[in-house]
Motif scaffolding. Structure first.
Motif, PDB file in Angstrom:
ATOM      1  N   LEU A   1      -2.000   3.411   1.916  1.00 39.82           N
ATOM      2  CA  LEU A   1      -2.993   4.227   1.213  1.00 39.82           C
ATOM      3  C   LEU A   1      -2.332   5.425   0.539  1.00 39.82           C
ATOM      4  N   ALA A   2      -1.428   6.085   1.212  1.00 41.48           N
ATOM      5  CA  ALA A   2      -0.745   7.249   0.635  1.00 41.48           C
ATOM      6  C   ALA A   2       0.048   6.863  -0.613  1.00 41.48           C
TER       7      ALA A   2
ATOM      8  N   ALA B   1      -0.754   4.418  -7.621  1.00 42.09           N
ATOM      9  CA  ALA B   1      -1.739   3.516  -8.234  1.00 42.09           C
ATOM     10  C   ALA B   1      -3.150   3.916  -7.818  1.00 42.09           C
ATOM     11  N   PRO B   2      -3.584   5.104  -8.185  1.00 41.86           N
ATOM     12  CA  PRO B   2      -4.897   5.591  -7.744  1.00 41.86           C
ATOM     13  C   PRO B   2      -6.067   4.684  -8.157  1.00 41.86           C
ATOM     14  N   GLU B   3      -5.861   3.896  -9.200  1.00 37.13           N
ATOM     15  CA  GLU B   3      -6.934   2.993  -9.645  1.00 37.13           C
ATOM     16  C   GLU B   3      -7.193   1.866  -8.647  1.00 37.13           C
ATOM     17  N   LEU B   4      -6.279   1.650  -7.706  1.00 38.11           N
ATOM     18  CA  LEU B   4      -6.439   0.595  -6.709  1.00 38.11           C
ATOM     19  C   LEU B   4      -7.043   1.087  -5.393  1.00 38.11           C
TER      20      LEU B   4
ATOM     21  N   LEU C   1     -10.000   0.494  -0.153  1.00 40.29           N
ATOM     22  CA  LEU C   1     -10.957   0.983   0.838  1.00 40.29           C
ATOM     23  C   LEU C   1     -12.113   0.004   1.023  1.00 40.29           C
ATOM     24  N   GLU C   2     -12.624  -0.546  -0.069  1.00 42.88           N
ATOM     25  CA  GLU C   2     -13.720  -1.510   0.014  1.00 42.88           C
ATOM     26  C   GLU C   2     -13.297  -2.769   0.760  1.00 42.88           C
ATOM     27  N   SER C   3     -12.108  -3.232   0.490  1.00 50.91           N
ATOM     28  CA  SER C   3     -11.590  -4.425   1.162  1.00 50.91           C
ATOM     29  C   SER C   3     -11.417  -4.178   2.664  1.00 50.91           C
TER      30      SER C   3
END
Length: 74
Positions: free
Chosen positions: A40-41, A47-50, A55-57
């Protein structure tokens, strides 16, 4: 009459049913790990767009809402 020694029961010495132990294990194994936080970090930085999809996954795999994931683990 006592069950033969080679027979198994559906409970452990602690009295917990094997199904309860399995549920406990599944819950613990679905908690975010150190690797998850590191990933996540890196995503937040590179790649902030991912991040939203990540998080949803994760929330879907844990069978919780994204809001709960963020409140409890972030």
């Amino acid at each position: 009459m006592e069950a033969p020694k080679h027979c198994t029961t559906n409970s452990t010495p602690s009295g917990k049913l094997l199904t309860e132990q399995k549920q406990d294990y599944e819950m613990m194994s679905s908690l975010p790990t150190k690797l998850w936080y590191q990933t996540l970090a890196v995503m937040q930085e590179d790649a902030p767009e991912l991040v939203d999809d990540y998080l949803e996954s994760t929330a879907a795999k844990m069978e919780i809402t994204v809001d709960y994931l963020m409140e409890e683990f972030l």
